[in-house]
Design a protein around this motif. Sequence first.
Motif, PDB file in Angstrom:
ATOM      1  N   ALA A  79       0.824  -1.217   0.000  1.00 32.42           N
ATOM      2  CA  ALA A  79       0.000   0.000   0.000  1.00 32.42           C
ATOM      3  C   ALA A  79       0.855   1.263   0.000  1.00 32.42           C
ATOM      4  N   LEU A  80       2.068   1.160   0.565  1.00 30.32           N
ATOM      5  CA  LEU A  80       2.971   2.313   0.620  1.00 30.32           C
ATOM      6  C   LEU A  80       3.839   2.467  -0.616  1.00 30.32           C
ATOM      7  N   THR A  81       3.955   1.401  -1.432  1.00 27.11           N
ATOM      8  CA  THR A  81       4.943   1.440  -2.511  1.00 27.11           C
ATOM      9  C   THR A  81       4.416   1.125  -3.909  1.00 27.11           C
ATOM     10  N   GLN A  82       3.169   0.714  -4.042  1.00 30.08           N
ATOM     11  CA  GLN A  82       2.620   0.458  -5.373  1.00 30.08           C
ATOM     12  C   GLN A  82       1.752   1.652  -5.774  1.00 30.08           C
ATOM     13  N   ALA A  83       2.133   2.305  -6.866  1.00 34.55           N
ATOM     14  CA  ALA A  83       1.483   3.558  -7.278  1.00 34.55           C
ATOM     15  C   ALA A  83      -0.043   3.477  -7.341  1.00 34.55           C
ATOM     16  N   PRO A  84      -0.648   2.440  -7.937  1.00 36.04           N
ATOM     17  CA  PRO A  84      -2.117   2.399  -7.971  1.00 36.04           C
ATOM     18  C   PRO A  84      -2.735   2.299  -6.567  1.00 36.04           C
ATOM     19  N   LEU A  85      -2.083   1.556  -5.670  1.00 33.96           N
ATOM     20  CA  LEU A  85      -2.596   1.451  -4.299  1.00 33.96           C
ATOM     21  C   LEU A  85      -2.403   2.764  -3.545  1.00 33.96           C
ATOM     22  N   MET A  86      -1.268   3.431  -3.746  1.00 32.36           N
ATOM     23  CA  MET A  86      -1.034   4.743  -3.116  1.00 32.36           C
ATOM     24  C   MET A  86      -2.098   5.743  -3.554  1.00 32.36           C
ATOM     25  N   ALA A  87      -2.498   5.663  -4.828  1.00 33.57           N
ATOM     26  CA  ALA A  87      -3.501   6.593  -5.350  1.00 33.57           C
ATOM     27  C   ALA A  87      -4.845   6.412  -4.642  1.00 33.57           C
ATOM     28  N   GLU A  88      -5.109   5.211  -4.144  1.00 33.38           N
ATOM     29  CA  GLU A  88      -6.377   4.955  -3.455  1.00 33.38           C
ATOM     30  C   GLU A  88      -6.464   5.648  -2.100  1.00 33.38           C
ATOM     31  N   TRP A  89      -5.329   5.800  -1.404  1.00 31.36           N
ATOM     32  CA  TRP A  89      -5.386   6.376  -0.051  1.00 31.36           C
ATOM     33  C   TRP A  89      -4.632   7.698   0.088  1.00 31.36           C
ATOM     34  N   LEU A  90      -3.718   7.985  -0.830  1.00 27.62           N
ATOM     35  CA  LEU A  90      -2.928   9.211  -0.698  1.00 27.62           C
ATOM     36  C   LEU A  90      -3.244  10.177  -1.834  1.00 27.62           C
ATOM     37  N   MET A  91      -2.539  10.062  -2.948  1.00 32.72           N
ATOM     38  CA  MET A  91      -2.754  10.939  -4.096  1.00 32.72           C
ATOM     39  C   MET A  91      -2.323  10.204  -5.362  1.00 32.72           C
ATOM     40  N   GLN A  92      -2.738  10.741  -6.528  1.00 32.85           N
ATOM     41  CA  GLN A  92      -2.239  10.230  -7.793  1.00 32.85           C
ATOM     42  C   GLN A  92      -0.729  10.423  -7.794  1.00 32.85           C
ATOM     43  N   ASN A  93       0.004   9.510  -8.443  1.00 34.10           N
ATOM     44  CA  ASN A  93       1.453   9.573  -8.336  1.00 34.10           C
ATOM     45  C   ASN A  93       2.130   8.773  -9.431  1.00 34.10           C
TER      46      ASN A  93
ATOM     47  N   VAL B 244      12.459   3.028  -5.606  1.00 34.30           N
ATOM     48  CA  VAL B 244      13.854   2.980  -6.022  1.00 34.30           C
ATOM     49  C   VAL B 244      14.541   4.229  -5.459  1.00 34.30           C
ATOM     50  N   VAL B 245      15.642   4.037  -4.727  1.00 30.14           N
ATOM     51  CA  VAL B 245      16.349   5.173  -4.136  1.00 30.14           C
ATOM     52  C   VAL B 245      16.746   6.163  -5.238  1.00 30.14           C
ATOM     53  N   ASN B 246      16.506   7.433  -4.958  1.00 32.27           N
ATOM     54  CA  ASN B 246      16.757   8.588  -5.833  1.00 32.27           C
ATOM     55  C   ASN B 246      15.708   8.782  -6.926  1.00 32.27           C
ATOM     56  N   HIS B 247      14.697   7.893  -7.006  1.00 37.48           N
ATOM     57  CA  HIS B 247      13.618   8.105  -7.979  1.00 37.48           C
ATOM     58  C   HIS B 247      12.848   9.372  -7.593  1.00 37.48           C
ATOM     59  N   ARG B 248      12.659  10.249  -8.556  1.00 36.09           N
ATOM     60  CA  ARG B 248      11.872  11.471  -8.333  1.00 36.09           C
ATOM     61  C   ARG B 248      10.440  11.195  -8.793  1.00 36.09           C
ATOM     62  N   PHE B 249       9.485  11.613  -7.958  1.00 34.67           N
ATOM     63  CA  PHE B 249       8.085  11.395  -8.294  1.00 34.67           C
ATOM     64  C   PHE B 249       7.255  12.569  -7.821  1.00 34.67           C
ATOM     65  N   THR B 250       6.034  12.627  -8.318  1.00 39.36           N
ATOM     66  CA  THR B 250       5.124  13.711  -7.981  1.00 39.36           C
ATOM     67  C   THR B 250       3.834  13.135  -7.440  1.00 39.36           C
ATOM     68  N   LEU B 251       3.372  13.710  -6.332  1.00 36.36           N
ATOM     69  CA  LEU B 251       2.043  13.405  -5.797  1.00 36.36           C
ATOM     70  C   LEU B 251       1.130  14.523  -6.275  1.00 36.36           C
ATOM     71  N   ARG B 252      -0.033  14.172  -6.830  1.00 38.01           N
ATOM     72  CA  ARG B 252      -0.923  15.171  -7.413  1.00 38.01           C
ATOM     73  C   ARG B 252      -2.316  15.116  -6.779  1.00 38.01           C
ATOM     74  N   ALA B 253      -2.830  16.303  -6.442  1.00 41.42           N
ATOM     75  CA  ALA B 253      -4.184  16.429  -5.888  1.00 41.42           C
ATOM     76  C   ALA B 253      -4.830  17.666  -6.499  1.00 41.42           C
ATOM     77  N   ASP B 254      -6.118  17.879  -6.220  1.00 42.28           N
ATOM     78  CA  ASP B 254      -6.805  19.034  -6.790  1.00 42.28           C
ATOM     79  C   ASP B 254      -6.232  20.360  -6.279  1.00 42.28           C
ATOM     80  N   TRP B 255      -5.588  20.362  -5.118  1.00 43.04           N
ATOM     81  CA  TRP B 255      -5.011  21.590  -4.555  1.00 43.04           C
ATOM     82  C   TRP B 255      -3.602  21.867  -5.056  1.00 43.04           C
TER      83      TRP B 255
END
Length: 125
Positions: free
Chosen positions: A25-39, A44-55
Amino acid sequence: MTEPSRRSVVIERELQHPPEKVWRALTQAPLMAEWLMQNDFQPVVNHRFTLRADWGSVDCRVLTVEPNQRLAYTWAAHGLESTVTWTLTPSGTGTHLRMEHAGFRADQEQAYQGAKAGWQPFLAK
């Protein structure tokens, strides 16, 4: 000159799921999107990612990946440069989950209060 003290938001939960399930739930993007934000997260260490919400969005970079035990990433949004660390510990009923969002300066009261309130509904999911 010493750096001003920084505050953290810490939330702990007992979950009735094994660490492996909580880790997913903490590391799979589709599962993270269910409880946190789209992402576009990847554990992977040093991987850059974005969490996206309406705000808006949060720019992040993975710092630590210890499968089923510990995950940490930077959290940069609206002038806040901070770190989120997840620690999973097996317990008799499943997993003890500890989340620490660290790095709030004294002049970032609004961000600190927002994180205190904002993480609660995320973790309730």
